[in-house]
Design a protein around this motif. Structure first.
Motif, PDB file in Angstrom:
ATOM      1  N   GLY A 185     -23.865 -24.075  -6.065  1.00 20.23           N
ATOM      2  CA  GLY A 185     -23.686 -22.953  -6.969  1.00 20.23           C
ATOM      3  C   GLY A 185     -24.060 -21.591  -6.400  1.00 20.23           C
ATOM      4  N   THR A 186     -24.551 -21.555  -5.173  1.00 23.75           N
ATOM      5  CA  THR A 186     -24.907 -20.288  -4.531  1.00 23.75           C
ATOM      6  C   THR A 186     -23.838 -19.936  -3.502  1.00 23.75           C
ATOM      7  OG1 THR A 186     -27.261 -20.742  -4.809  1.00 23.75           O
ATOM      8  CG2 THR A 186     -26.672 -19.087  -3.176  1.00 23.75           C
ATOM      9  N   GLU A 187     -23.377 -18.684  -3.536  1.00 17.89           N
ATOM     10  CA  GLU A 187     -22.354 -18.232  -2.587  1.00 17.89           C
ATOM     11  C   GLU A 187     -23.021 -17.527  -1.413  1.00 17.89           C
ATOM     12  OE1 GLU A 187     -18.977 -14.868  -2.559  1.00 17.89           O
ATOM     13  OE2 GLU A 187     -18.661 -16.454  -4.054  1.00 17.89           O
ATOM     14  N   TYR A 188     -22.612 -17.915  -0.210  1.00 11.02           N
ATOM     15  CA  TYR A 188     -23.106 -17.322   1.030  1.00 11.02           C
ATOM     16  C   TYR A 188     -21.935 -16.692   1.772  1.00 11.02           C
ATOM     17  CZ  TYR A 188     -27.038 -20.475   0.174  1.00 11.02           C
ATOM     18  OH  TYR A 188     -28.094 -21.148  -0.384  1.00 11.02           O
ATOM     19  N   THR A 189     -22.210 -15.657   2.549  1.00 12.01           N
ATOM     20  CA  THR A 189     -21.203 -15.007   3.382  1.00 12.01           C
ATOM     21  C   THR A 189     -21.628 -15.139   4.836  1.00 12.01           C
ATOM     22  OG1 THR A 189     -20.682 -13.416   1.644  1.00 12.01           O
ATOM     23  CG2 THR A 189     -20.039 -12.813   3.885  1.00 12.01           C
ATOM     24  N   PHE A 190     -20.673 -15.508   5.693  1.00 15.85           N
ATOM     25  CA  PHE A 190     -20.963 -15.687   7.118  1.00 15.85           C
ATOM     26  C   PHE A 190     -19.892 -15.023   7.973  1.00 15.85           C
ATOM     27  CE2 PHE A 190     -22.712 -19.461   4.952  1.00 15.85           C
ATOM     28  CZ  PHE A 190     -24.050 -19.259   5.244  1.00 15.85           C
ATOM     29  N   ASP A 191     -20.291 -14.634   9.177  1.00 12.60           N
ATOM     30  CA  ASP A 191     -19.336 -14.068  10.124  1.00 12.60           C
ATOM     31  C   ASP A 191     -18.850 -15.102  11.138  1.00 12.60           C
ATOM     32  OD1 ASP A 191     -21.702 -14.262  11.606  1.00 12.60           O
ATOM     33  OD2 ASP A 191     -21.445 -12.325  12.590  1.00 12.60           O
ATOM     34  N   CYS A 192     -19.510 -16.272  11.199  1.00 12.29           N
ATOM     35  CA  CYS A 192     -19.096 -17.329  12.121  1.00 12.29           C
ATOM     36  C   CYS A 192     -19.687 -18.662  11.662  1.00 12.29           C
ATOM     37  CB  CYS A 192     -19.551 -17.017  13.552  1.00 12.29           C
ATOM     38  SG  CYS A 192     -21.339 -16.997  13.764  1.00 12.29           S
ATOM     39  N   PHE A 193     -19.136 -19.743  12.185  1.00 11.27           N
ATOM     40  CA  PHE A 193     -19.636 -21.063  11.832  1.00 11.27           C
ATOM     41  C   PHE A 193     -21.057 -21.283  12.346  1.00 11.27           C
ATOM     42  CE2 PHE A 193     -15.031 -22.009  11.514  1.00 11.27           C
ATOM     43  CZ  PHE A 193     -15.031 -22.390  10.180  1.00 11.27           C
ATOM     44  N   GLU A 194     -21.393 -20.697  13.468  1.00 11.00           N
ATOM     45  CA  GLU A 194     -22.748 -20.843  14.008  1.00 11.00           C
ATOM     46  C   GLU A 194     -23.791 -20.353  12.999  1.00 11.00           C
ATOM     47  OE1 GLU A 194     -25.443 -19.504  17.866  1.00 11.00           O
ATOM     48  OE2 GLU A 194     -23.467 -18.630  17.591  1.00 11.00           O
ATOM     49  N   CYS A 195     -23.542 -19.210  12.376  1.00 14.49           N
ATOM     50  CA  CYS A 195     -24.478 -18.685  11.387  1.00 14.49           C
ATOM     51  C   CYS A 195     -24.510 -19.566  10.130  1.00 14.49           C
ATOM     52  CB  CYS A 195     -24.121 -17.246  11.022  1.00 14.49           C
ATOM     53  SG  CYS A 195     -24.605 -16.055  12.303  1.00 14.49           S
ATOM     54  N   ALA A 196     -23.348 -20.104   9.740  1.00 10.50           N
ATOM     55  CA  ALA A 196     -23.299 -20.999   8.576  1.00 10.50           C
ATOM     56  C   ALA A 196     -24.114 -22.257   8.847  1.00 10.50           C
ATOM     57  CB  ALA A 196     -21.855 -21.354   8.241  1.00 10.50           C
ATOM     58  N   ILE A 197     -23.979 -22.814  10.031  1.00 13.86           N
ATOM     59  CA  ILE A 197     -24.740 -24.014  10.412  1.00 13.86           C
ATOM     60  C   ILE A 197     -26.233 -23.713  10.403  1.00 13.86           C
ATOM     61  CG2 ILE A 197     -25.289 -25.522  12.368  1.00 13.86           C
ATOM     62  CD1 ILE A 197     -22.223 -25.392  13.024  1.00 13.86           C
ATOM     63  N   HIS A 198     -26.611 -22.590  10.986  1.00 14.58           N
ATOM     64  CA  HIS A 198     -28.027 -22.237  11.060  1.00 14.58           C
ATOM     65  C   HIS A 198     -28.640 -22.115   9.665  1.00 14.58           C
ATOM     66  CE1 HIS A 198     -31.682 -20.549  12.759  1.00 14.58           C
ATOM     67  NE2 HIS A 198     -31.623 -19.617  11.830  1.00 14.58           N
ATOM     68  N   LYS A 199     -27.896 -21.569   8.732  1.00 21.72           N
ATOM     69  CA  LYS A 199     -28.412 -21.340   7.377  1.00 21.72           C
ATOM     70  C   LYS A 199     -28.351 -22.582   6.490  1.00 21.72           C
ATOM     71  CE  LYS A 199     -29.288 -18.064   4.110  1.00 21.72           C
ATOM     72  NZ  LYS A 199     -30.386 -17.117   4.201  1.00 21.72           N
ATOM     73  N   LEU A 200     -27.279 -23.392   6.616  1.00 22.21           N
ATOM     74  CA  LEU A 200     -27.021 -24.438   5.633  1.00 22.21           C
ATOM     75  C   LEU A 200     -27.200 -25.875   6.098  1.00 22.21           C
ATOM     76  CD1 LEU A 200     -23.838 -22.936   3.931  1.00 22.21           C
ATOM     77  CD2 LEU A 200     -26.215 -22.756   3.189  1.00 22.21           C
ATOM     78  N   ALA A 201     -27.047 -26.139   7.389  1.00 20.20           N
ATOM     79  CA  ALA A 201     -27.121 -27.523   7.859  1.00 20.20           C
ATOM     80  C   ALA A 201     -28.558 -28.040   7.784  1.00 20.20           C
ATOM     81  CB  ALA A 201     -26.610 -27.628   9.298  1.00 20.20           C
TER      82      ALA A 201
END
Length: 77
Positions: free
Chosen positions: A21-37
């Motif tokens: 239910g929380t929306e995140y914004t990323f500039d690349c998959f690396e940042c998404a992985i770092h934050k969410l994985a």
């Protein structure tokens, strides 16, 4: 232009991910992985594949799970 929630970079090709239910914004998959994985309970690496679970603990592989005392976990050869 979105601003990355991990590194703060403003990027015209940013993308959004909604998790729990929380929306995140990323500039690349690396940042998404770092934050969410999730992190391996044994070695701390980010789990970007299937990983394995024993009880509530997540592990990157059977080797780490066994090292932490989990039994019945099988890694594929």
């Amino acid at each position: 232009m979105g601003t990355c929630d991990t590194c703060g970079n403003g990027y015209s090709d940013s993308f959004q991910v909604i998790k729990d239910g929380t929306e995140y914004t990323f500039d690349c998959f690396e940042c998404a992985i770092h934050k969410l994985a999730p992190q391996c309970a044994a070695c701390g690496v980010r789990i970007i594949g299937h990983g394995v679970q024993h009880g509530q603990a997540l592990y990157c592989c059977g080797h780490c799970a066994h090292g932490a005392g989990a039994s019945g976990i099988v890694d594929h050869d």
